[in-house]
Scaffold this motif. Structure first.
Motif, PDB file in Angstrom:
ATOM      1  N   ILE A 175       8.716   0.353 -20.343  1.00  0.00           N
ATOM      2  CA  ILE A 175       8.890  -0.615 -19.260  1.00  0.00           C
ATOM      3  C   ILE A 175       8.904   0.098 -17.907  1.00  0.00           C
ATOM      4  CG2 ILE A 175      10.470  -2.293 -18.247  1.00  0.00           C
ATOM      5  CD1 ILE A 175       9.003  -3.307 -20.687  1.00  0.00           C
ATOM      6  N   ALA A 176       9.641   1.215 -17.807  1.00  0.00           N
ATOM      7  CA  ALA A 176       9.713   1.955 -16.544  1.00  0.00           C
ATOM      8  C   ALA A 176       8.338   2.483 -16.139  1.00  0.00           C
ATOM      9  CB  ALA A 176      10.714   3.105 -16.670  1.00  0.00           C
ATOM     10  N   ILE A 177       7.585   3.017 -17.103  1.00  0.00           N
ATOM     11  CA  ILE A 177       6.244   3.523 -16.801  1.00  0.00           C
ATOM     12  C   ILE A 177       5.342   2.393 -16.325  1.00  0.00           C
ATOM     13  CG2 ILE A 177       4.188   4.563 -17.819  1.00  0.00           C
ATOM     14  CD1 ILE A 177       6.027   6.152 -19.659  1.00  0.00           C
ATOM     15  N   MET A 178       5.432   1.251 -16.985  1.00  0.00           N
ATOM     16  CA  MET A 178       4.574   0.128 -16.599  1.00  0.00           C
ATOM     17  C   MET A 178       4.921  -0.396 -15.209  1.00  0.00           C
ATOM     18  SD  MET A 178       4.197  -2.088 -20.109  1.00  0.00           S
ATOM     19  CE  MET A 178       3.429  -3.410 -19.170  1.00  0.00           C
ATOM     20  N   LEU A 179       6.204  -0.469 -14.867  1.00  0.00           N
ATOM     21  CA  LEU A 179       6.584  -0.932 -13.537  1.00  0.00           C
ATOM     22  C   LEU A 179       6.006  -0.034 -12.454  1.00  0.00           C
ATOM     23  CD1 LEU A 179      10.334  -1.934 -14.078  1.00  0.00           C
ATOM     24  CD2 LEU A 179       8.418  -3.464 -13.589  1.00  0.00           C
ATOM     25  N   TYR A 180       5.930   1.258 -12.737  1.00  0.00           N
ATOM     26  CA  TYR A 180       5.410   2.195 -11.738  1.00  0.00           C
ATOM     27  C   TYR A 180       3.887   2.228 -11.711  1.00  0.00           C
ATOM     28  CZ  TYR A 180       4.984   6.487  -9.018  1.00  0.00           C
ATOM     29  OH  TYR A 180       4.668   7.406  -8.046  1.00  0.00           O
ATOM     30  N   ALA A 181       3.252   1.956 -12.857  1.00  0.00           N
ATOM     31  CA  ALA A 181       1.797   2.140 -12.963  1.00  0.00           C
ATOM     32  C   ALA A 181       1.006   0.853 -12.881  1.00  0.00           C
ATOM     33  CB  ALA A 181       1.472   2.841 -14.290  1.00  0.00           C
ATOM     34  N   ILE A 182       1.632  -0.283 -12.709  1.00  0.00           N
ATOM     35  CA  ILE A 182       0.896  -1.552 -12.768  1.00  0.00           C
ATOM     36  C   ILE A 182       0.251  -1.906 -11.435  1.00  0.00           C
ATOM     37  CG2 ILE A 182       2.753  -3.121 -12.084  1.00  0.00           C
ATOM     38  CD1 ILE A 182       1.814  -4.947 -14.393  1.00  0.00           C
ATOM     39  N   VAL A 183       0.654  -1.269 -10.348  1.00  0.00           N
ATOM     40  CA  VAL A 183       0.108  -1.645  -9.040  1.00  0.00           C
ATOM     41  C   VAL A 183      -1.379  -1.287  -8.894  1.00  0.00           C
ATOM     42  CG1 VAL A 183       0.312  -1.284  -6.552  1.00  0.00           C
ATOM     43  CG2 VAL A 183       2.355  -1.558  -7.939  1.00  0.00           C
ATOM     44  N   PRO A 184      -1.840  -0.072  -9.278  1.00  0.00           N
ATOM     45  CA  PRO A 184      -3.268   0.242  -9.082  1.00  0.00           C
ATOM     46  C   PRO A 184      -4.235  -0.744  -9.725  1.00  0.00           C
ATOM     47  CG  PRO A 184      -2.046   2.248  -9.540  1.00  0.00           C
ATOM     48  CD  PRO A 184      -1.092   1.111  -9.747  1.00  0.00           C
ATOM     49  N   LEU A 189      -3.475  -2.347 -17.661  1.00  0.00           N
ATOM     50  CA  LEU A 189      -4.831  -2.820 -17.385  1.00  0.00           C
ATOM     51  C   LEU A 189      -4.980  -4.297 -17.720  1.00  0.00           C
ATOM     52  CD1 LEU A 189      -7.095   0.125 -18.607  1.00  0.00           C
ATOM     53  CD2 LEU A 189      -6.592  -0.552 -16.265  1.00  0.00           C
ATOM     54  N   VAL A 190      -4.404  -4.723 -18.832  1.00  0.00           N
ATOM     55  CA  VAL A 190      -4.518  -6.132 -19.224  1.00  0.00           C
ATOM     56  C   VAL A 190      -3.736  -7.020 -18.255  1.00  0.00           C
ATOM     57  CG1 VAL A 190      -3.981  -7.805 -21.014  1.00  0.00           C
ATOM     58  CG2 VAL A 190      -4.954  -5.599 -21.642  1.00  0.00           C
ATOM     59  N   ILE A 191      -2.457  -6.706 -18.068  1.00  0.00           N
ATOM     60  CA  ILE A 191      -1.615  -7.549 -17.218  1.00  0.00           C
ATOM     61  C   ILE A 191      -2.024  -7.419 -15.752  1.00  0.00           C
ATOM     62  CG2 ILE A 191       0.746  -8.011 -16.482  1.00  0.00           C
ATOM     63  CD1 ILE A 191       1.684  -6.906 -19.184  1.00  0.00           C
ATOM     64  N   GLY A 192      -2.157  -6.168 -15.285  1.00  0.00           N
ATOM     65  CA  GLY A 192      -2.546  -5.955 -13.891  1.00  0.00           C
ATOM     66  C   GLY A 192      -3.942  -6.462 -13.602  1.00  0.00           C
ATOM     67  N   GLY A 193      -4.870  -6.294 -14.561  1.00  0.00           N
ATOM     68  CA  GLY A 193      -6.221  -6.798 -14.353  1.00  0.00           C
ATOM     69  C   GLY A 193      -6.254  -8.311 -14.233  1.00  0.00           C
ATOM     70  N   MET A 194      -5.480  -9.002 -15.062  1.00  0.00           N
ATOM     71  CA  MET A 194      -5.428 -10.467 -14.976  1.00  0.00           C
ATOM     72  C   MET A 194      -4.827 -10.909 -13.645  1.00  0.00           C
ATOM     73  SD  MET A 194      -4.191 -11.299 -18.890  1.00  0.00           S
ATOM     74  CE  MET A 194      -3.940 -13.033 -18.537  1.00  0.00           C
ATOM     75  N   LEU A 195      -3.766 -10.222 -13.207  1.00  0.00           N
ATOM     76  CA  LEU A 195      -3.181 -10.566 -11.905  1.00  0.00           C
ATOM     77  C   LEU A 195      -4.157 -10.268 -10.772  1.00  0.00           C
ATOM     78  CD1 LEU A 195       0.474  -9.254 -12.403  1.00  0.00           C
ATOM     79  CD2 LEU A 195      -0.287 -11.636 -12.351  1.00  0.00           C
TER      80      LEU A 195
END
Length: 697
Positions: free
Chosen positions: A574-583, A522-528
């Motif tokens: 890391i693997a979970i974040m790579l898969y879940a960061i797109v939404p 949410l933090v990284i993906g939200g900023m992007l």
């Protein structure tokens, strides 16, 4: 003159919202459990002797049922194995020039010249990498699984559309099919169908059916009433109206379901390889990962990624119309010309096989046979920069993962953090949490203050040290206030069953790992997403990256994480974040871009700064869309638990994977259903919160 009588006013009463009172009771129960946990350790660690032998009971029932029905399923397995092997032999028999010609023609018809060029480049890479036969074997599994899922999903979708009473039951079954890890239902499938590629085919079909069902119902529900009435006025019978009016109108949405079904089937190829698939690309990825051959892992993983992207673009091009209209290449490739290209491809295949019957026409040495140097280079890179990778891993492990798991009280030791908590430090921590909560209570409302207070307690005790009675009570209270009594009972009963089956420890491990992954996403993906919403260039750069991350099968994300950070919880994170960061990236950008322009202009004319406009106007208005992104992020994180179990986690996914190795159907199903319960509960909570927020707006 007499002085007027003094009037005495009672001090104003502080109004306490009724919704706050249950949470006061929750905090009291939590404090009592924390005070008594030393005297009564069972408040934190549920005793094994209190657990129910439900898994053993499921195994007894499973063994009895399997003994009776196994011959029939083995016969069905033999029936399904024949077309699978036939499709594999046919695809392997086809020479690669004929396949490239056919795929290029389909790409031209689907999306134009750019997709055709990408298709030729992707197939050329697969050919030069030396994975052409394995890729054809993978496509054979997809070609058999997708028609089964499509026909079954369409039939179930029509059933749910015609009979609305069956829809709640059908939707519940779909939720289970999509949220129960494939490893969980592989165990009964192995018992019924035996070891071999058919089990992977059935698992792929089960996993790929729900998208077709949902999109079929959605498409038929969205058929305009005017079109249905026009069909009736034209004299159509009910059957004619369905097949000649409603289905053609709903066809674009149904084709979207076909696209999602195809991608879901392709994402299961490595799972199929685990339980005995033939020599396909999934087996290549799995075997190279087991041997720590990172060069081959990257090559084969890239093959799966390219296949996934190519199939996704082909199917979605036929399913959706282009906003700008068809390209000249699409217009040129008419249906008749496409048929001629297919006939030409078939003629080319027959000619090549007639002239060179014993030649494979494949490169004598593919890139994968020359990966020894790359493997050594990657191993040297990891070795030379181990100080950096280990530093990143240890920093996150000791500063984030460990405190969430065992709490500040457990992590603050001389061996871990270099110091121990004193009475003064504990008092300072408690004072800081209380001050922040009081400030939020004064400035905002009680809900943010309560959230900070609970988070402070949880961070101090850790997920493993938080009393389970307080946790279950808090989950039930949250579900009750967000959605009602039914969801509260669902939450309480679900957590109690997990507790009584001895899975509380793996549940807590899953919760803390997914919580941290979701927060970081949410933090990284939200900023992007915010950056992309305000910059067209960033949006164009992120779009293909997000497309690739969404189409790549889950197992592929383990390759870079495992290569650089070895086995452990950080690799799983890391693997979970790579898969879940797109939404969060996509939903935040979408929500901000679709905020009403007149509202933003009015705020800007009042003198608001860009930061004030963003945080006080745009984000609050986009919150329902962002919440949907949160829902998808949590779903993605939970779905990766069973995959992340391959790199050394100790959560519910690991319980499922261990049960698969032991052929323990009872424990596998219970652990899988526990993950499904978490996913369904989270989905219902977020949906209810979004509905309430939308009504408030």
């Amino acid at each position: 003159m007499t002085a007027p009588a003094a009037t005495f006013r009672s001090p104003p009463r502080v109004a306490i919202e009724p919704a706050l009172l249950p949470w006061c009771g929750f905090l009291a129960v939590t404090a009592l459990c924390l005070l008594l946990k030393t005297a009564f350790p069972w408040l934190v660690t549920f005793p094994k002797e209190w657990t129910l032998p439900l898994a053993a009971g499921v195994n007894i029932v499973t063994d009895a049922v399997v003994t009776v029905v196994q011959p029939g399923f083995r016969a069905l397995s033999a029936m399904l194995e024949a077309p699978m092997r036939g499709a594999r032999l046919a695809l392997v028999w086809l020479p690669w020039p004929a396949v490239m010609l056919a795929v290029a023609a389909l790409a031209l018809k689907s999306s134009g010249i750019r997709l055709a060029v990408f298709a030729l480049l992707a197939l050329t890479y697969i050919l030069l990498a030396g994975y052409w036969p394995q890729s054809m074997s993978t496509l054979s599994l997809v070609l058999i699984a997708v028609p089964i899922s499509t026909v079954l999903g369409f039939a179930l979708g029509v059933l749910g559309y015609i009979n609305p009473r069956l829809r709640p039951v059908l939707l519940g079954a779909l939720d289970l099919m999509q949220t129960v890890p494939a490893f969980a239902y592989l165990i009964p499938l192995l018992l019924l169908f035996g070891f071999g590629p058919v089990v992977g085919l059935i698992a792929s079909a089960i996993y790929a059916t729900p998208p077709m069902v949902r999109n079929t119902m959605l498409g038929l529900d969205r058929v305009p009433a005017a079109i249905s009435e026009a069909g009736l006025m034209s004299g159509c019978t009910r059957r004619q109206q369905f097949w000649h009016v409603e289905v053609p109108t709903a066809l674009p949405q149904i084709l979207v379901g076909f696209n999602q079904t195809t991608m879901a089937a392709l994402s299961m190829v490595i799972v199929a390889a685990i339980i005995g698939g033939f020599e396909d690309i999934g087996w290549e990825v799995l075997s190279s990962m087991r041997k720590a051959e990172f060069g081959q892992s990257i090559l084969s993983g890239l093959v799966i990624a390219l296949l996934a992207i190519l199939i996704d673009r082909l199917t979605i091009g036929f399913a959706r119309e282009r906003p700008a209209g068809p390209t000249p290449a699409m217009i040129w490739m008419t249906g008749r010309r496409l048929a001629l290209f297919m006939i030409a491809a078939a003629g080319l295949a027959i000619t090549i096989r007639f002239l060179w019957p014993d030649q494979t026409l494949l490169p004598s040495t593919g890139l994968r046979t020359q990966m020894g140097v790359v493997n050594q280079w990657l191993l040297g890179l990891v070795r030379d920069y181990a100080w950096f990778f280990d530093g990143v891993r240890n920093s996150v492990l000791y500063c984030l993962l460990l405190p969430l798991r065992i709490g500040i009280s457990g992590a603050a030791t001389p061996a871990i953090w270099g110091f121990a908590l004193t009475l003064l430090a504990n008092t300072a921590y408690a004072t800081a949490v209380l001050l922040v909560s009081a400030l939020l209570m004064r400035r905002l409302r009680w809900r943010p203050a309560l959230a900070v207070l609970v988070a402070g307690i949880l961070l101090y005790t850790g997920f493993l040290g938080f009393p389970w009675p307080a946790f279950i009570l808090g989950a039930a209270l949250l579900a009750w206030q967000v959605s009602g009594v039914r969801l509260a009972l669902f939450a309480a009963v679900g957590f109690l069953l997990i507790l009584l089956n001895g899975l509380w420890g793996p549940l807590v491990q899953s919760l803390y790992l997914c919580t941290l992954a979701v927060l970081l996403c949410l933090v990284i993906g939200g900023m992007l997403g915010i950056w992309a919403a305000h910059s067209e260039r960033v949006s164009r750069i992120l779009k293909p990256i997000c497309d690739a991350l969404q189409t790549v099968p889950q197992f592929v994300f383990l390759i870079p994480a495992l290569m650089f950070f070895k086995v452990g919880e950080f690799t799983a994170l890391i693997a979970i974040m790579l898969y879940a960061i797109v939404p969060p990236i996509r939903y935040v950008e979408h929500g901000l871009r679709h905020v009403r322009i007149d509202v933003v202009e009015a705020v800007e004319q009042m003198g608001a700064t860009p930061a004030q406009t963003l945080f006080q106007v745009k984000l609050p208005l986009a919150l329902p869309v962002v919440m949907l992104g949160l829902n998808q992020t949590i779903m993605a994180a939970l779905s990766m638990l069973a995959i992340a179990a391959l790199v050394g986690t100790r959560d519910l996914g690991q319980a499922v994977y261990v049960a698969l190795g032991k052929a323990d159907a009872g424990m596998g199903l219970i652990a899988g259903l526990s993950i499904a319960f978490l996913a369904i509960l989270t989905d219902r909570l977020v949906q209810a919160a979004v509905a309430r927020r939308t009504m408030d707006l």
